[in-house]
Design an enzyme around this catalytic site. Structure first.
Site, PDB file in Angstrom:
ATOM      1  N   GLY A   1       0.787  -1.231   0.000  1.00  0.00           N
ATOM      2  CA  GLY A   1       0.000   0.000   0.000  1.00  0.00           C
ATOM      3  C   GLY A   1       0.815   1.274   0.000  1.00  0.00           C
ATOM      4  O   GLY A   1       0.251   2.377   0.058  1.00  0.00           O
TER       5      GLY A   1
ATOM      6  N   SER B   1      33.694   6.736   7.484  1.00  0.00           N
ATOM      7  CA  SER B   1      34.300   6.386   8.768  1.00  0.00           C
ATOM      8  C   SER B   1      35.234   7.472   9.283  1.00  0.00           C
ATOM      9  O   SER B   1      35.831   7.322  10.350  1.00  0.00           O
ATOM     10  CB  SER B   1      35.062   5.060   8.638  1.00  0.00           C
ATOM     11  OG  SER B   1      36.084   5.166   7.664  1.00  0.00           O
ATOM     12  N   GLY B   2      35.379   8.568   8.524  1.00  0.00           N
ATOM     13  CA  GLY B   2      36.141   9.706   9.010  1.00  0.00           C
ATOM     14  C   GLY B   2      37.509   9.887   8.409  1.00  0.00           C
ATOM     15  O   GLY B   2      38.337  10.629   8.959  1.00  0.00           O
TER      16      GLY B   2
ATOM     17  N   CYS C   1      43.816   9.508   8.645  1.00  0.00           N
ATOM     18  CA  CYS C   1      43.682  10.446   7.539  1.00  0.00           C
ATOM     19  C   CYS C   1      44.974  10.519   6.718  1.00  0.00           C
ATOM     20  O   CYS C   1      46.035  10.065   7.156  1.00  0.00           O
ATOM     21  CB  CYS C   1      43.340  11.842   8.056  1.00  0.00           C
ATOM     22  SG  CYS C   1      41.680  11.980   8.734  1.00  0.00           S
TER      23      CYS C   1
ATOM     24  N   HIS D   1      43.780  15.983   4.072  1.00  0.00           N
ATOM     25  CA  HIS D   1      43.779  17.363   4.574  1.00  0.00           C
ATOM     26  C   HIS D   1      45.185  17.888   4.821  1.00  0.00           C
ATOM     27  O   HIS D   1      46.165  17.130   4.898  1.00  0.00           O
ATOM     28  CB  HIS D   1      42.948  17.466   5.860  1.00  0.00           C
ATOM     29  CG  HIS D   1      43.475  16.663   7.011  1.00  0.00           C
ATOM     30  ND1 HIS D   1      44.553  17.060   7.775  1.00  0.00           N
ATOM     31  CD2 HIS D   1      43.063  15.476   7.542  1.00  0.00           C
ATOM     32  CE1 HIS D   1      44.768  16.181   8.730  1.00  0.00           C
ATOM     33  NE2 HIS D   1      43.886  15.192   8.604  1.00  0.00           N
TER      34      HIS D   1
ATOM     35  N   TYR E   1      41.815  13.392  20.484  1.00  0.00           N
ATOM     36  CA  TYR E   1      42.003  14.740  19.940  1.00  0.00           C
ATOM     37  C   TYR E   1      40.647  15.416  19.735  1.00  0.00           C
ATOM     38  O   TYR E   1      39.604  14.766  19.601  1.00  0.00           O
ATOM     39  CB  TYR E   1      42.766  14.716  18.610  1.00  0.00           C
ATOM     40  CG  TYR E   1      42.095  13.873  17.536  1.00  0.00           C
ATOM     41  CD1 TYR E   1      41.142  14.407  16.684  1.00  0.00           C
ATOM     42  CD2 TYR E   1      42.427  12.533  17.390  1.00  0.00           C
ATOM     43  CE1 TYR E   1      40.527  13.634  15.707  1.00  0.00           C
ATOM     44  CE2 TYR E   1      41.829  11.749  16.422  1.00  0.00           C
ATOM     45  CZ  TYR E   1      40.875  12.297  15.585  1.00  0.00           C
ATOM     46  OH  TYR E   1      40.267  11.525  14.638  1.00  0.00           O
TER      47      TYR E   1
ATOM     48  N   ASN F   1      47.673  12.910   5.440  1.00  0.00           N
ATOM     49  CA  ASN F   1      48.249  14.232   5.757  1.00  0.00           C
ATOM     50  C   ASN F   1      49.057  14.772   4.588  1.00  0.00           C
ATOM     51  O   ASN F   1      49.859  14.053   3.979  1.00  0.00           O
ATOM     52  CB  ASN F   1      49.175  14.132   6.973  1.00  0.00           C
ATOM     53  CG  ASN F   1      48.435  13.943   8.285  1.00  0.00           C
ATOM     54  OD1 ASN F   1      49.055  13.903   9.347  1.00  0.00           O
ATOM     55  ND2 ASN F   1      47.116  13.806   8.241  1.00  0.00           N
TER      56      ASN F   1
END
Length: 411
Positions: free
Chosen positions: A229, A335-336, A358, A340, A322, A360
């Site tokens: 529906g 997931s982050g 990350c 950067h 941090y 760097n």
């Protein structure tokens, strides 16, 4: 004096003649009745020439689809006038055929509404016949709304950009939902849908997009029964242009990022990625810092992004925790993991891995990457100890094509 027997014979003869006359009269009257025409009723020939109208849906019809056209069909005459109105009295637009023998609505109707259809036809004799009907459209148990990633405000993406359709609630019939989705690419591009979860379906090409490709994604779900529906809430369209092929390839053995644009090497940058080892989060879950190998797709970017280790279970006040504002950050995973600028690790870049996962870059390299990479651009990482989960962000390219095709509900 007459003979009695002769008289009897005469009487019998007269009686026979009288009966014969009555019989003949009856036949004549019967023939007259069969051949006469009541001037108040049309003849069969006249009835056959009478103009007729067929209205679709029929009067009192219920659960009518709001996307099926309402139709008027004429025979032995031409349509003179058509009016289709909603409960507020507003007319629904429609188109009359060139021969004026048919009319069809050309806009969708609303859910759970009663409509009135009235049409007139003019016959060969100039007389007008009018028909009228009322019907009610389907009443959904609920509606399902589709959203896009990338969002419609993004109009140019990289060659690695998958297309995601996210429904605000799970469509019970995934096959019906998938049939309502269409990707049109110029030049034509082979691709397929893959159901990420019960609300999310991705489309990606077999290989990276060709730069310059024009892409239109149509989610024509309105009026479509999606099971139990549930019906589509509204149609949506996404238009994209595929930009240059920007690919950043990172090798953990060399600690270098090599950037190519349309196959030509344009930059080489030293990098530092996730350090070896792991720790235990506040919920007792193991947290690895190693940057997974695999193919990533840039998703979003921030001039400054606040990053807090609490987001993945590591208290910010722990020894490795941090809570910092990070400049020039381009997200490549849910997931982050970001690429950067990291002025604090310049001495380590090109030599060793010291981050929490990350990638760097120096401030200068980070600025170049931020200015040049965006939605749909590719980052590939090689030779680290772990693998990127295909479900982490747009990890679509980490699923082999044959396996990807199996994720369609239409297979």
């Amino acid at each position: 004096m007459r003979d009695a027997s002769s008289e009897v014979r005469s009487l019998r003869s007269n009686e026979l003649r009288s009966r014969l006359l009555v019989s003949l009269l009856g036949v004549t009257l019967a023939l007259t009745a069969c051949s006469s025409t009541d001037p108040g009723e049309p003849s069969a020939e006249q009835e056959a020439d009478k103009p007729r109208l067929e209205l679709v849906p029929k009067d009192a019809a219920k659960d009518v689809s709001p996307i099926e056209p309402v139709e008027v069909r004429a025979s032995r005459g031409t349509i003179d006038e058509v009016s289709l109105t909603n409960p507020a009295g507003k007319e629904v637009s429609g188109s009359l055929s060139k021969d004026k023998a048919s009319w069809a609505s050309d806009e969708p109707l609303g859910y759970d509404r009663q409509y009135t259809l009235e049409a007139s036809i003019r016959g060969k004799d100039g007389k007008t016949v009018t028909e009228k009907s009322s019907f009610t459209t389907v009443s959904p148990a609920g509606t399902v709304y589709p959203s896009f990633l990338p969002p419609p405000k993004i109009t140019t993406v990289g060659v690695g950009q998958p297309i995601a359709v996210i429904f605000d609630s799970p469509p019970p019939d995934q096959a019906a939902a998938e049939r309502a989705l269409k990707v049109t690419a110029t030049p034509e591009t082979e691709g397929s849908w893959y159901w990420w979860d019960d609300r999310t379906v991705h489309w990606r090409p077999k290989d990276y997009w060709k730069p310059g490709t024009k892409v239109t994604v149509d989610a024509k779900v309105y009026g479509v029964h999606l099971g139990d529906g549930m019906y589509g809430d509204t149609d949506r369209t996404l238009n994209l242009t595929i930009g240059p092929a920007k690919i950043a390839t990172i090798d953990d053995k060399t600690h270098r990022m090599v950037v190519t644009v349309n196959g030509k090497k344009v930059k080489t940058f030293p990098v530092s990625m996730g350090r070896a080892g792991s720790t235990t989060g506040k919920d007792g879950k193991k947290i690895s810092f190693i940057t997974p190998s695999g193919t990533y797709v840039a998703q979003e970017k921030y001039k400054v992004k606040r990053m807090n280790s609490d987001s993945y279970g590591l208290p910010s006040d722990a020894s490795l925790g941090y809570d910092e504002k990070i400049p020039l950050a381009v997200r490549v995973s849910n997931s982050g993991i970001f690429v950067h600028a990291a002025p604090w690790s310049v001495a380590d870049q090109g030599r060793r891995n010291v981050s929490h996962g990350c990638v760097n870059l120096s401030p200068e390299a980070g600025r170049w990457f931020y200015d040049n990479f965006s939605y749909g651009d590719i980052v590939t990482i090689h030779n680290t100890a772990t693998k990127l989960a295909p479900t982490d962000g747009f990890g679509d390219w980490n699923i082999p094509w044959e396996k990807w095709q199996e994720g369609s509900a239409l297979r």
